[in-house]
Design an enzyme around this catalytic site. Sequence first.
Site, mmCIF file in Angstrom:
data_model
loop_
_atom_site.group_PDB
_atom_site.id
_atom_site.type_symbol
_atom_site.label_atom_id
_atom_site.label_comp_id
_atom_site.label_asym_id
_atom_site.label_seq_id
_atom_site.Cartn_x
_atom_site.Cartn_y
_atom_site.Cartn_z
ATOM 1 C CG HIS A 129 -0.409 0.051 2.532
ATOM 2 N ND1 HIS A 129 0.406 -0.930 3.047
ATOM 3 C CD2 HIS A 129 -0.484 0.997 3.509
ATOM 4 C CE1 HIS A 129 0.770 -0.607 4.275
ATOM 5 N NE2 HIS A 129 0.256 0.566 4.577
ATOM 6 C CG HIS B 136 0.073 4.237 4.765
ATOM 7 N ND1 HIS B 136 -0.617 3.458 5.668
ATOM 8 C CD2 HIS B 136 -0.816 5.172 4.327
ATOM 9 C CE1 HIS B 136 -1.867 3.890 5.760
ATOM 10 N NE2 HIS B 136 -2.012 4.925 4.960
ATOM 11 C CG ASP C 50 4.978 3.156 7.542
ATOM 12 O OD1 ASP C 50 4.067 3.427 6.737
ATOM 13 O OD2 ASP C 50 4.786 2.437 8.542
ATOM 14 C CG HIS C 51 4.186 0.139 4.290
ATOM 15 N ND1 HIS C 51 4.022 -1.181 4.625
ATOM 16 C CD2 HIS C 51 3.768 0.852 5.370
ATOM 17 C CE1 HIS C 51 3.519 -1.269 5.853
ATOM 18 N NE2 HIS C 51 3.357 -0.048 6.325
ATOM 19 C CG HIS D 298 -3.889 -0.037 6.832
ATOM 20 N ND1 HIS D 298 -3.829 0.471 8.108
ATOM 21 C CD2 HIS D 298 -2.747 0.366 6.214
ATOM 22 C CE1 HIS D 298 -2.689 1.152 8.248
ATOM 23 N NE2 HIS D 298 -2.026 1.101 7.123
ATOM 24 C CG ASP E 200 0.685 -1.478 7.776
ATOM 25 O OD1 ASP E 200 1.601 -2.283 8.032
ATOM 26 O OD2 ASP E 200 0.843 -0.240 7.756
ATOM 27 C CG HIS F 32 4.012 -1.912 11.502
ATOM 28 N ND1 HIS F 32 4.847 -0.834 11.645
ATOM 29 C CD2 HIS F 32 3.226 -1.631 10.434
ATOM 30 C CE1 HIS F 32 4.584 0.068 10.718
ATOM 31 N NE2 HIS F 32 3.597 -0.394 9.957
#
Length: 242
Positions: A58, A60, A62-63, A114, A133, A171
């Site tokens: 996805h 985001h 942090d990905h 998410h 996530d 995570h």
Amino acid sequence: MTPRDGNRPGTSFSDNYLWLVHDEESGGTAVVDPGDAAPVLAEAERRGWTISEVWNTHWHGDHTGGNLAIKSATGARISGPLAENIPGRDVALCEGSEVRLGKHVGRVIEVPGHTLGHIAILFDEERVAFVGDTLFAMGCGRLFEGTPEQMYRSLQRLAGLPADTRLYCAHEYTLANGRFAATVEPGNQAIADRLSNVRHLRDAGRSTVPTTVGEERETNPFVRSTNVEEFARRRAEKDSFG
Ligand SMILES: [Zn+2]
């Protein structure tokens, strides 16, 4: 095919897993959800691997934050969800798409909740799934974009995979998830036992991921919700639990 955590000390994230996947036979290496380029490039180099594929679950940051730097360093091809804005994307993935690493074939399913375009990548033969996530050990992702109905269905799809499927989530949230799970189902011995085990692992600085579909069916209160309403109530309770 051997997934390894590529997030070494020194990265800017403390609880993200950046999975490196290496295929010995073809020499190909994929990285799943590289929020940061430096640690995965360093870890790949340390192992003598060159990253050839980036797979994003996805959008985001942090990905995907490391996508462009990895591409410019290695020429890797970037594959990510069709419905989302993915930096440097070469290949758009949607339900039924495939990714390949040597002879290993990953099947893409859409698991919204998410985010709206979130995907998971399933290696059926290898019993390995990268779930981003969507599902965490004993927990699930927050509903930033999707509805409880979407997330409930997404979790049920993942929980319907063979019990020995290893789930690589993005995570290390298991301890907080386990504490919450124990309040939701105080009489569930499997949850109590797993929480105790997770405390020991975390005290020793060890990872609790990957998890398996079988473990999640027994100990994940979101997977174990019997209907959408129960799932939505538990998700709202977890948001205020922390
Ligand atoms: Zn996310």
